[in-house]
Enzyme design. Structure first.
Site, short mmCIF file in Angstrom:
data_model
loop_
_atom_site.label_atom_id
_atom_site.label_comp_id
_atom_site.label_asym_id
_atom_site.label_seq_id
_atom_site.Cartn_x
_atom_site.Cartn_y
_atom_site.Cartn_z
N HIS A 80 22.63 -19.82 23.57
CA HIS A 80 23.12 -21.07 22.36
C HIS A 80 23.31 -22.94 23.08
O HIS A 80 24.15 -23.61 22.31
CB HIS A 80 24.45 -20.92 21.81
CG HIS A 80 24.52 -21.51 20.11
ND1 HIS A 80 25.75 -21.52 19.07
CD2 HIS A 80 23.15 -21.29 19.38
CE1 HIS A 80 24.94 -22.31 17.74
NE2 HIS A 80 24.10 -21.61 18.02
N CYS A 102 30.16 -24.48 18.59
CA CYS A 102 30.33 -23.11 19.30
C CYS A 102 28.68 -23.80 20.75
O CYS A 102 29.41 -24.28 21.64
CB CYS A 102 28.89 -21.55 19.76
SG CYS A 102 28.46 -22.68 17.82
#
Length: 472
Positions: free
Chosen positions: A129, A74
């Protein structure tokens, strides 16, 4: 590198050149899922999951069968999309835990910065993130990287997708929300589109769903529509993807209502391949599918990096077409900037290629092959390049490491000092599942791609950041 011709039927050059007029520049809406597999959508062949809105989107534009993320995990994938660079090159080596020193640095050239400078309104909605110290002055936040408005979480929606409590809006904690994360994110995006942004400006919205990443929660009414999903957690997963589809439908309906449809480039995709069932105990609901591809999330094989990719721009992209032309999330920065008339500094070390000429039916030449590096990938295969039909995979000499366990002290040498002991060669057009290693039959292709792979690896790691050394 090979000249790759875009085979889609696009309209003539006059359509493309009309974007040179500032008032007619396209809006950009990028919708990205988290851990959605290549085979998870109905329009990509899933036998059970229903995705009517995404099926419709594909029927209105192009469905890419060789769309790639920047990484099989991710944080690097997101950093690659935002910066247009190989994630290793900007120091994002793995997923970023809360409190980690790793982050996308404020001095990086980013897509939202460039579009903002060109007069675009920019917004981020969902999972960020790209830093460890989220909503802290100790590290850059989304606004420092070019987003005018942001409504985000550091990593997952917590405590689950249902009624998450950890969103932050422009630096202020939101507190409890009602509904499932993808709907919460879409509602905020719609609020920004209708009530916040300056409507006389074009916009760039990056909408990053948490679904279908664990911990999964799904609406009961959708779970009940999958009575034949008999494996533990399977109906929850299927319903989770259908809930994403429902959220996409709501957002696209608002785009239509606001008369933005004809001048908004919509791209739907995923950050990496699907999670496996056996990586950690809470993954029992992860029933994602890579379709015919080898590997899943955390693999350098295509199951980890080849993902759904659907694009729509009415009147410019012909409806209902399919392309196997390799497209890369790192292509978004140069492509969007060219369409927006945004100037890219000469100092930018971009790894993608502008695909804007495709709108004129012209040939696009990649100066670099597509490149991936993930030092904690499953197995010894850690680096790969794709050029045309060919993909070369490099295996390292460091033995096993724990896949996906995040960057730690001592990992710097695993990025900086490794040697590659073997290579594998696949023809992806003839062998989508990467089952037949052809290195012995095509030594000339191996030699050419090996040189490109090693050169790019050296370039990407030449100024690698040792985050723990910097912190100390």
């Amino acid at each position: 590198m090979n000249c790759l011709r875009f085979s889609l039927a696009f309209l003539v050059l006059s359509v493309f050149t009309s974007f040179a007029q500032a008032d007619d520049r396209p809006n950009f809406l990028v919708i990205m899922c988290d851990d959605l597999g290549y085979g998870d959508l109905q329009c990509y062949g899933h036998p059970s999951i229903r995705t009517p809105n995404l099926n419709k989107l594909a029927s209105e534009g192009v469905r890419f069968t060789s769309y790639y993320s920047a990484a099989p995990v991710c944080s690097p994938s997101r950093a690659g999309l935002v910066t247009g660079q190989t994630p290793t090159q900007v120091g994002i080596y793995d997923w970023i835990p809360g409190g980690s020193p790793m982050h996308v640095r404020a001095e990086e050239i980013t897509l939202p910065k460039l579009l903002k400078t060109a007069g675009y309104e920019t917004g981020l909605f969902g999972k960020w993130h790209c830093n460890g110290k989220f909503n802290s002055p100790d590290q850059p936040q989304p606004n420092d990287l070019g987003f005018d408005y942001w409504f985000a979480t550091q990593n997952n929606a917590g405590p689950s997708h249902e009624n998450p409590t950890n969103f932050v809006r422009n630096g202020k904690r939101v507190g409890p929300t009602q509904g499932f994360s993808c709907q919460v994110v879409v509602d905020e995006t719609i609020h920004w589109l209708t009530d916040v942004r300056e409507t006389d400006k074009p916009f760039f919205a990056l909408v990053t769903f948490h679904e279908p990443h664990e911990p999964i929660a799904s609406p009961d009414d959708l779970v009940k529509t999958y009575p034949d999903a008999d494996k533990k957690g399977e109906a929850l997963y299927y319903a989770n993807v259908t809930n994403v589809d429902r959220a996409v439908g709501k957002l696209l309906a608002k785009i239509d209502e606001l008369n933005l449809r004809d001048n908004t480039l919509v791209l739907f995709t995923s950050d990496n391949g699907p999670e496996t069932l056996n990586r950690y105990p809470n993954a029992w609901r992860s029933h994602g599918s890579p379709g015919p591809l080898r590997g899943m999330k955390l693999h350098i094989y295509d199951g980890g990096i080849r993902v759904p990719g659907i694009a729509r721009l009415p009147g410019k992209i012909e409806a209902g077409i399919e392309s196997d032309f390799p497209v890369y999330s790192l292509d978004l920065l140069p492509t969007f900037c060219e369409l927006a008339g945004a100037e890219i500094p000469q100092s930018a070390k971009l790894d993608g290629t502008s695909l804007a000429k495709m709108l004129a039916g012209e040939t696009v030449e990649r100066k670099k092959p597509l490149f991936w590096h993930y030092y904690r990938a499953f197995g010894d295969a850690k680096v790969a390049v794709r050029d045309g039909d060919w993909k070369l995979v490099a295996l390292w000499d460091q033995g096993n490491v724990s896949p996906g366990s995040a960057y730690k002290k001592g990992d710097y040498s695993l990025i900086k000092d490794v040697k590659f002991t073997d290579f594998e060669l696949y023809n992806l057009t003839e062998d989508i599942g990467e089952t037949k290693d052809l290195k012995d039959q095509h030594p000339e292709v191996v030699a050419r791609l090996k040189k490109a792979l090693l050169n790019k690896y050296d370039e990407a790691t030449s100024n690698a950041i040792d985050w723990f050394a910097e912190r100390n």
